[in-house]
Write a protein that holds these residues in place. Structure first.
Motif, mmCIF file in Angstrom:
data_model
loop_
_atom_site.group_PDB
_atom_site.id
_atom_site.type_symbol
_atom_site.label_atom_id
_atom_site.label_comp_id
_atom_site.label_asym_id
_atom_site.label_seq_id
_atom_site.Cartn_x
_atom_site.Cartn_y
_atom_site.Cartn_z
ATOM 1 N N ILE A 1 48.576 34.687 52.159
ATOM 2 C CA ILE A 1 49.300 35.226 51.009
ATOM 3 C C ILE A 1 48.467 35.069 49.748
ATOM 4 O O ILE A 1 48.395 35.975 48.906
ATOM 5 N N LEU A 2 47.824 33.919 49.592
ATOM 6 C CA LEU A 2 46.982 33.693 48.414
ATOM 7 C C LEU A 2 45.814 34.670 48.386
ATOM 8 O O LEU A 2 45.448 35.182 47.318
ATOM 9 N N SER B 1 45.154 37.666 45.539
ATOM 10 C CA SER B 1 43.976 37.520 44.693
ATOM 11 C C SER B 1 42.960 38.635 44.923
ATOM 12 O O SER B 1 41.817 38.543 44.462
ATOM 13 N N ASN B 2 43.367 39.701 45.634
ATOM 14 C CA ASN B 2 42.507 40.874 45.722
ATOM 15 C C ASN B 2 42.332 41.496 44.343
ATOM 16 O O ASN B 2 43.243 41.468 43.514
ATOM 17 N N ALA B 3 41.198 42.105 44.124
ATOM 18 C CA ALA B 3 40.930 42.706 42.809
ATOM 19 C C ALA B 3 41.961 43.764 42.450
ATOM 20 O O ALA B 3 42.260 43.980 41.277
ATOM 21 N N THR B 4 42.532 44.430 43.443
ATOM 22 C CA THR B 4 43.525 45.468 43.179
ATOM 23 C C THR B 4 44.819 44.912 42.613
ATOM 24 O O THR B 4 45.670 45.674 42.160
ATOM 25 N N CYS C 1 36.339 35.743 41.803
ATOM 26 C CA CYS C 1 37.762 35.467 41.622
ATOM 27 C C CYS C 1 38.007 33.966 41.692
ATOM 28 O O CYS C 1 37.388 33.262 42.500
ATOM 29 N N VAL C 2 38.902 33.481 40.856
ATOM 30 C CA VAL C 2 39.324 32.082 40.881
ATOM 31 C C VAL C 2 40.852 32.053 40.839
ATOM 32 O O VAL C 2 41.464 32.730 40.005
ATOM 33 N N VAL C 3 41.450 31.289 41.747
ATOM 34 C CA VAL C 3 42.904 31.087 41.762
ATOM 35 C C VAL C 3 43.177 29.635 41.404
ATOM 36 O O VAL C 3 42.634 28.721 42.038
ATOM 37 N N THR C 4 44.007 29.419 40.397
ATOM 38 C CA THR C 4 44.391 28.072 39.988
ATOM 39 C C THR C 4 45.904 28.001 39.838
ATOM 40 O O THR C 4 46.582 29.026 39.710
ATOM 41 N N ARG C 5 46.420 26.785 39.841
ATOM 42 C CA ARG C 5 47.778 26.606 39.358
ATOM 43 C C ARG C 5 47.760 26.792 37.857
ATOM 44 O O ARG C 5 46.716 26.707 37.214
ATOM 45 N N CYS C 6 48.938 27.000 37.286
ATOM 46 C CA CYS C 6 48.996 27.197 35.838
ATOM 47 C C CYS C 6 48.572 25.962 35.064
ATOM 48 O O CYS C 6 48.210 26.051 33.887
#
Length: 324
Positions: free
Chosen positions: A98-99, A103-106, A159-164
């Motif tokens: 799901i993550l 986090s896909n560019a689209t 791309c970077v995914v973080t918590r808020c």
């Protein structure tokens, strides 16, 4: 292929400095941190993927509810209790597939609409930590470069995914092209890449335990991504190349295809099943996408443990993986 529209039961939050204008779009009212206003609004350049645009895309904030997670678990045929029950007072873990999907560019609001022509060719991901249901998460992208690729433009996006609160969840680099009915996507990648089944020999000086590859073949679970499951993963109400026959044909595909991140979701399950949930805190991979997955295909993950290298905190276990 990259999917672009989120399910209706996934909560999207306007990024800082934006407001929801009531029709599902975001309007920038102030500059987003680290994103210049003229860059984030240059949608015509981003849409055409001209090699003149290098810079950030608009961030995307979201949370995953229990209901949304259930939809994706059905799509991935992965019903492990880690995604249903919390541990030690913490909510259930979000499935890494799901993550990756979110986090896909689209997914960026400045990508300018549902995915109709973007094809995912290469991927490098480093997992740094688990995310949990109802966590506030934010994704930030940057277009890093464009390069010629068999008459097209191959675009590399980081791309970077973080918590808020800033806690790092994962980092990605994805490469893709735009395609059309006049320029259909080839079945195989164009540039030579290392063959994970036959890696280059290691230099001397590494202390490793050699293994007989024939003794360390690891089979995974068989999956069947039906049209219904592909729709669950990519948004049944969405109009994109994963859910709509005509849009897929306009993109040079014979029929709708599963999102590349749906296949990556299968590989995540395989890696966690064999290396443990700790893999989400330090695991990484490099992938090349050779052929699309069509509704009704039967696919299975396979792995081959290459060697075991002792470390101060255990062992490093490189695995050559494939989805066939």
């Amino acid at each position: 292929a990259l999917q672009s529209t989120q399910p209706a039961d996934v909560a999207q939050k306007p990024a800082s400095g934006q407001e929801d204008i009531g029709d599902g779009t975001l309007s920038s009212q102030a500059s987003v941190p680290a994103v210049k206003k003229h860059e984030e609004l240059d949608q015509s350049v981003i849409e055409q993927q001209l090699p003149t645009y290098i810079g950030p895309l608009e961030p995307f904030e979201f949370t995953i509810s229990n209901q949304a997670q259930g939809q994706y678990l059905e799509a991935l045929e992965d019903y492990h209790l880690r995604y249903v029950l919390g541990r030690q007072g913490a909510p259930p873990v979000i499935h890494p597939g799901i993550l990756l999907n979110h986090s896909n560019a689209t997914k960026s609001p400045s990508f300018n609409g549902p995915n109709r022509h973007w094809i995912h060719l290469r991927e490098q991901t480093h997992f740094a930590g688990s995310a949990h249901l109802n966590d506030g998460l934010i994704v930030r992208w940057r277009i890093e470069e464009h390069e010629p690729w068999f008459g097209r433009v191959l675009t590399r996006v980081s791309c970077v995914v973080t918590r808020c609160d800033g806690l790092l969840i994962l980092e990605r680099t994805m490469c893709g092209i735009r395609t059309s009915a006049r320029r259909p996507i080839p079945a195989e990648g164009g540039r030579a890449v290392p063959d994970p089944a036959n890696p280059a020999p290691m230099s001397r000086g590494h202390s490793r335990t050699s293994l007989d590859p024939t003794d360390w073949e690891i089979p995974g679970k068989q999956k069947r991504p039906t049209a219904e499951r592909i729709g669950l993963f990519s948004g049944r109400a969405s109009q994109n190349l994963h859910t709509n026959d005509q849009i897929a044909k306009d993109a040079g595909l014979p029929a709708p295809v599963a999102s590349a991140t749906q296949g990556m979701g299968y590989l995540c399950e395989f890696m966690i099943d064999n290396l443990g949930e700790e893999w989400l805190a330090s695991g990484s991979w490099v992938l090349t996408f050779r052929k699309p997955i069509f509704p009704g295909d039967e696919v299975r993950a396979f792995g081959r443990l290459r060697h075991v290298e002792p470390t101060d905190c255990g062992a490093q276990c490189p695995v050559a993986i494939k989805l066939v």
